[in-house]
Write an enzyme that holds these catalytic residues in place. Structure first.
Site, PDB file in Angstrom:
ATOM      1  N   ASN A   7       0.877  -1.181   0.000  1.00 43.64           N
ATOM      2  CA  ASN A   7       0.000   0.000   0.000  1.00 43.64           C
ATOM      3  C   ASN A   7       0.909   1.224   0.000  1.00 43.64           C
ATOM      4  O   ASN A   7       1.596   1.500   0.985  1.00 43.64           O
ATOM      5  CB  ASN A   7      -0.920   0.010   1.233  1.00 43.64           C
ATOM      6  CG  ASN A   7      -1.825   1.240   1.263  1.00 43.64           C
ATOM      7  OD1 ASN A   7      -1.423   2.326   0.865  1.00 43.64           O
ATOM      8  ND2 ASN A   7      -3.049   1.065   1.749  1.00 43.64           N
ATOM      9  N   GLU A  34      -3.938   1.893  -2.881  1.00 43.77           N
ATOM     10  CA  GLU A  34      -4.008   3.342  -2.642  1.00 43.77           C
ATOM     11  C   GLU A  34      -3.091   4.109  -3.601  1.00 43.77           C
ATOM     12  O   GLU A  34      -2.263   4.917  -3.175  1.00 43.77           O
ATOM     13  CB  GLU A  34      -3.685   3.697  -1.178  1.00 43.77           C
ATOM     14  CG  GLU A  34      -4.854   3.418  -0.244  1.00 43.77           C
ATOM     15  CD  GLU A  34      -4.817   4.281   1.024  1.00 43.77           C
ATOM     16  OE1 GLU A  34      -5.385   5.379   0.991  1.00 43.77           O
ATOM     17  OE2 GLU A  34      -4.213   3.845   2.026  1.00 43.77           O
ATOM     18  N   ASP A 149      -3.993  -4.778   1.186  1.00 39.77           N
ATOM     19  CA  ASP A 149      -4.274  -4.147   2.476  1.00 39.77           C
ATOM     20  C   ASP A 149      -5.656  -4.602   2.908  1.00 39.77           C
ATOM     21  O   ASP A 149      -6.658  -4.085   2.411  1.00 39.77           O
ATOM     22  CB  ASP A 149      -4.202  -2.625   2.322  1.00 39.77           C
ATOM     23  CG  ASP A 149      -4.544  -1.896   3.619  1.00 39.77           C
ATOM     24  OD1 ASP A 149      -4.841  -2.571   4.630  1.00 39.77           O
ATOM     25  OD2 ASP A 149      -4.521  -0.656   3.611  1.00 39.77           O
ATOM     26  N   ASN A 151      -6.867  -4.305   5.922  1.00 40.33           N
ATOM     27  CA  ASN A 151      -7.376  -3.494   7.028  1.00 40.33           C
ATOM     28  C   ASN A 151      -7.983  -4.367   8.119  1.00 40.33           C
ATOM     29  O   ASN A 151      -9.017  -4.052   8.722  1.00 40.33           O
ATOM     30  CB  ASN A 151      -8.384  -2.452   6.532  1.00 40.33           C
ATOM     31  CG  ASN A 151      -7.715  -1.123   6.161  1.00 40.33           C
ATOM     32  OD1 ASN A 151      -6.872  -0.626   6.888  1.00 40.33           O
ATOM     33  ND2 ASN A 151      -8.095  -0.570   5.021  1.00 40.33           N
ATOM     34  N   ASP A 220      -1.487  -6.138   6.260  1.00 41.30           N
ATOM     35  CA  ASP A 220      -1.291  -6.445   4.837  1.00 41.30           C
ATOM     36  C   ASP A 220      -0.972  -7.929   4.721  1.00 41.30           C
ATOM     37  O   ASP A 220       0.007  -8.404   5.306  1.00 41.30           O
ATOM     38  CB  ASP A 220      -0.155  -5.581   4.275  1.00 41.30           C
ATOM     39  CG  ASP A 220      -0.475  -4.096   4.382  1.00 41.30           C
ATOM     40  OD1 ASP A 220      -1.046  -3.556   3.426  1.00 41.30           O
ATOM     41  OD2 ASP A 220      -0.185  -3.496   5.446  1.00 41.30           O
ATOM     42  N   ASP A 249       2.853   4.791   4.913  1.00 42.57           N
ATOM     43  CA  ASP A 249       2.650   4.289   6.289  1.00 42.57           C
ATOM     44  C   ASP A 249       2.614   2.754   6.319  1.00 42.57           C
ATOM     45  O   ASP A 249       2.677   2.166   7.393  1.00 42.57           O
ATOM     46  CB  ASP A 249       1.418   4.918   6.955  1.00 42.57           C
ATOM     47  CG  ASP A 249       0.224   5.075   6.033  1.00 42.57           C
ATOM     48  OD1 ASP A 249       0.260   4.568   4.897  1.00 42.57           O
ATOM     49  OD2 ASP A 249      -0.760   5.702   6.464  1.00 42.57           O
ATOM     50  N   HIS A 250       2.542   2.125   5.129  1.00 46.72           N
ATOM     51  CA  HIS A 250       2.649   0.666   5.028  1.00 46.72           C
ATOM     52  C   HIS A 250       4.021   0.295   4.442  1.00 46.72           C
ATOM     53  O   HIS A 250       4.673   1.128   3.810  1.00 46.72           O
ATOM     54  CB  HIS A 250       1.592   0.112   4.073  1.00 46.72           C
ATOM     55  CG  HIS A 250       0.176   0.298   4.511  1.00 46.72           C
ATOM     56  ND1 HIS A 250      -0.624  -0.743   4.912  1.00 46.72           N
ATOM     57  CD2 HIS A 250      -0.599   1.411   4.577  1.00 46.72           C
ATOM     58  CE1 HIS A 250      -1.830  -0.282   5.212  1.00 46.72           C
ATOM     59  NE2 HIS A 250      -1.848   1.015   5.016  1.00 46.72           N
TER      60      HIS A 250
END
Length: 259
Positions: A7, A34, A149, A151, A220, A249-250
DNA sequence: ATGTCCAATTTTATTGGA
């Protein structure tokens, strides 16, 4: 074959971080989430110059998924079946043609916060649709994987501070149960097939020095059907790149497959 | 509750999403 999920949190802001990682890690296939870009604005030449085929499923501002592959891609499908009215770009799949074919699905599962509420309802209904597609991949008996991802924090050991996530859509019992319902069809969590124990994360919030405190979560995932799990050699998280300049951030999670 | 980041619009400031 090395296949990764990453991501990137915006292609425009992540061009350097992404190309640097590609040049070092040399994945054969990268499933991106993303991209936050429409297809026309995705800088495909950057990747084609490196020998990748590029397939995108983007939208303006948010979401968006893509597949980069050094091997040919066939039968590309965009959008998760089951709701013709869903306009969010969160799913792309294709067949990677090597000495053996592998169906790869890249996904960006809805965040779902705040929960409860309409966004959480959307998350759960999206997971219901994912369950149906997962069942088809199980019935096909051809090697297939779903990576991206999710989530979803599967277990307490997948968070540094599980208590902080107790009410969050990523860790609520309904979310985790929906994830288990899919896994329980017979999928293998590639990372957990290779690495056990706590302390392994794929996301650290930008806020509050989460990276420096290793205050992360593992959200992930690569889920392999049995025919793909037969081919699994290794699975790792490239956590080091979270500490670089302008990181997502991933971080990438990758699997080595004997294919 | 948020010490951050990203994209887009309301554009040199604010908002929504994560």
């Amino acid at each position: 074959m090395k296949i990764a999920t990453f991501n990137i949190n915006g292609i425009k802001a992540r061009v350097n971080a992404l190309t640097d990682w590609l040049d070092e890690a040399q994945p054969d296939v990268a499933l991106l989430q993303e991209i936050k870009s429409v297809d026309e604005n995705f800088p495909r030449e950057l990747f084609e110059d490196r020998g990748y085929s590029v397939e995108t499923h983007g939208q303006k501002s948010f979401n968006g998924v893509a597949i980069l592959s050094k091997l040919p891609l066939e039968d590309v499908q965009r959008g998760l079946p089951g709701d013709e009215t869903d306009e969010q770009a969160r799913w792309i799949e294709a067949t990677v043609v090597g000495k053996q074919a592998l169906r790869v699905c890249g996904l960006y599962l809805p965040n779902g916060n705040p929960a409860p509420g309409p966004k959480f309802d959307y998350k759960l209904s999206w997971m219901e649709r994912l369950y149906h597609r997962a069942r088809e991949l199980m019935q096909s008996e051809e090697p297939a994987l779903m990576a991206g991802d999710y989530n979803i924090i599967p277990q307490e050991e997948d968070a540094k501070r599980p208590e902080a996530w107790r009410e969050d859509a990523l860790f609520r019992p309904e979310s985790r149960a929906a994830f288990r319902r899919i896994v329980n069809l017979g999928f293998t969590d590639a990372f957990r097939a290779r690495v056990q124990g706590p302390g392994h994360y794929s996301f650290w919030d930008y806020q509050a020095g989460a990276w420096n405190r290793n205050d992360g979560i593992r959200i992930d995932h690569l889920l392999l059907n049995p025919q793909a799990a037969d081919l699994l050699v290794d699975c790792r998280i490239d956590s080091e790149i979270r500490g670089r300049e302008k990181p997502s951030d991933h971080v990438p999670v990758w699997a080595e497959m004997d294919i």
